[in-house]
Design a protein around this motif. Sequence first.
Motif, short mmCIF file in Angstrom:
data_model
loop_
_atom_site.label_atom_id
_atom_site.label_comp_id
_atom_site.label_asym_id
_atom_site.label_seq_id
_atom_site.Cartn_x
_atom_site.Cartn_y
_atom_site.Cartn_z
N HIS A 191 18.38 -6.34 136.01
CA HIS A 191 18.15 -5.25 135.09
C HIS A 191 19.03 -5.59 133.87
O HIS A 191 18.57 -5.48 132.65
CB HIS A 191 18.63 -3.88 135.53
CG HIS A 191 17.71 -3.32 136.40
ND1 HIS A 191 16.52 -2.58 135.86
CD2 HIS A 191 17.55 -2.87 137.72
CE1 HIS A 191 15.69 -2.11 136.71
NE2 HIS A 191 16.45 -2.23 137.85
N LYS A 228 26.90 12.01 131.38
CA LYS A 228 25.59 11.67 130.70
C LYS A 228 24.58 12.26 131.34
O LYS A 228 23.71 13.04 130.51
CB LYS A 228 25.43 10.45 130.77
CG LYS A 228 26.49 9.55 129.97
CD LYS A 228 26.36 9.68 128.55
CE LYS A 228 27.36 8.84 127.70
NZ LYS A 228 27.29 8.70 126.22
N GLU A 232 21.82 14.86 129.92
CA GLU A 232 20.45 14.26 129.71
C GLU A 232 19.89 13.84 131.54
O GLU A 232 20.39 12.75 131.94
CB GLU A 232 20.33 12.95 128.88
CG GLU A 232 18.96 12.05 129.17
CD GLU A 232 18.95 11.11 127.99
OE1 GLU A 232 17.89 10.20 128.32
OE2 GLU A 232 19.90 10.62 127.75
N ASN A 234 17.69 12.89 132.85
CA ASN A 234 17.14 11.35 133.16
C ASN A 234 17.71 10.19 132.54
O ASN A 234 17.12 9.25 132.27
CB ASN A 234 15.67 11.34 132.58
CG ASN A 234 14.68 12.40 133.40
OD1 ASN A 234 14.78 12.68 134.67
ND2 ASN A 234 13.76 13.01 132.81
N PHE A 235 19.23 10.37 132.44
CA PHE A 235 19.79 9.43 131.73
C PHE A 235 19.74 7.85 132.37
O PHE A 235 19.43 6.87 131.77
CB PHE A 235 21.31 9.93 131.63
CG PHE A 235 22.19 8.76 131.21
CD1 PHE A 235 22.11 8.40 129.87
CD2 PHE A 235 23.05 8.06 132.06
CE1 PHE A 235 23.07 7.34 129.39
CE2 PHE A 235 23.93 6.93 131.52
CZ PHE A 235 23.84 6.71 130.16
N GLU A 237 17.48 6.82 134.65
CA GLU A 237 15.94 6.30 134.64
C GLU A 237 15.78 5.51 132.95
O GLU A 237 15.18 4.63 132.71
CB GLU A 237 15.15 7.15 134.88
CG GLU A 237 15.12 7.39 136.45
CD GLU A 237 16.05 8.59 136.50
OE1 GLU A 237 17.18 8.91 135.96
OE2 GLU A 237 16.00 9.35 137.62
N ASN A 238 16.12 6.30 132.09
CA ASN A 238 15.99 6.15 130.67
C ASN A 238 16.87 4.90 130.05
O ASN A 238 16.66 4.50 128.88
CB ASN A 238 16.08 7.44 129.85
CG ASN A 238 15.34 8.37 130.10
OD1 ASN A 238 14.04 8.11 130.59
ND2 ASN A 238 15.41 9.51 129.69
N ASN A 239 18.01 4.47 130.62
CA ASN A 239 18.99 3.48 130.21
C ASN A 239 19.27 2.59 131.17
O ASN A 239 20.48 1.88 131.04
CB ASN A 239 20.13 4.32 129.65
CG ASN A 239 19.81 5.44 128.55
OD1 ASN A 239 19.95 5.10 127.27
ND2 ASN A 239 19.71 6.70 129.07
N ASP A 242 20.36 -1.17 130.09
CA ASP A 242 21.73 -1.04 129.29
C ASP A 242 23.03 -0.81 130.27
O ASP A 242 23.88 -1.02 129.92
CB ASP A 242 21.64 -0.06 128.16
CG ASP A 242 20.70 -0.55 126.91
OD1 ASP A 242 20.26 -1.61 127.00
OD2 ASP A 242 20.52 0.38 126.31
#
Length: 339
Positions: A191, A228, A232, A234-235, A237-239, A242
């Motif tokens: 990732h 976080k 959010e 879904n923090f 999954e969305n990031n 990073d």
Amino acid sequence: MSINILGIESSCDDTSAAVVSDGFLISNVIASQAVHSAYGGVVPELASRAHQQNIIPVVDQALKIAQLSKNQIDAIAFTRGPGLLGSLLVGTSFAKGFALSAEIPLIEVNHLQGHVLSQFVHEKDNPKENPAFPFLTLLVSGGHTQIILVKDYFDMEIIGSTIDDAAGEAFDKCAKVMGLGYPGGPIIDKHAQLGNDQAFKFTKPHIPNLDFSFSGLKTAFLYTLRDKIAIEPNFIENNIDDICASLQTTIIEILLDKLKLAVKQTGINRITIGGGVAANSQLRNTLQAEADRRHWHVFIPERKYTTDNAAMIAGAGYYKFLNKEFVDISVAPDARLKF
């Protein structure tokens, strides 16, 4: 006549057998245990049972690939420790039985010294340069994070070590928090190659001298995700890319900062790396970049020799055989074996 050494490695969850002939590796067989992935880590009881199932087929295959019979083996080397006691017992017991039946010497190998000496594993069709003594080894795995001053094959001094968790454990535990599975290091590495490593900042520990600490980083990572996710849901999954990139860069910076300090303190610029985390792509690339910038002489092993394997045990056993460093049949495994 050739000197043929059979090596046995069973310190954790990989059952491995290898044959080294006159210092050259001619077979290396590894049976991994997928059962642990469902539990997010190695289950000792399951590991020892799997070793019992795997060890005879693995040794048989290693001998067949080497085109040798057991009567052509001059000594058997085995991992005495450190590691999981149940797993070590399987390898030690097999090695004893083999040595008795073949009437050959028994050689004990420290698992960590095996990782250091993996730099001296040679294949006839793939020659490489050996590091000259003395050199520094950054040994990084799921159970150990150390800087080792290597003065000779078996004259080694740990000059820096983790005071709590190992770097590999930090990778695995943080991956588990993110629901990425086990082992976590390779998944995070994958990732991270797609992410921005400056997206998030994680606190680095301030540990004096050459010692490491990763427990605080794990805590900081957990709290960051908690805060976080509260904003959010879904923090992760969305990031995910990073997050992994930022975490991985932080861990590697901690490792390299200490290694740079070790070079400065010792004046030794010959560097090797070993252990499972040495397979990490960013660590390998960053270390090479530092070497180019600082004129270090770096030796980076092939990935297949970074994880637990019997090639390093058979190789270490070969050098011990030359020195006639044998052990009695009464030898017992030691889960916390020191250098």
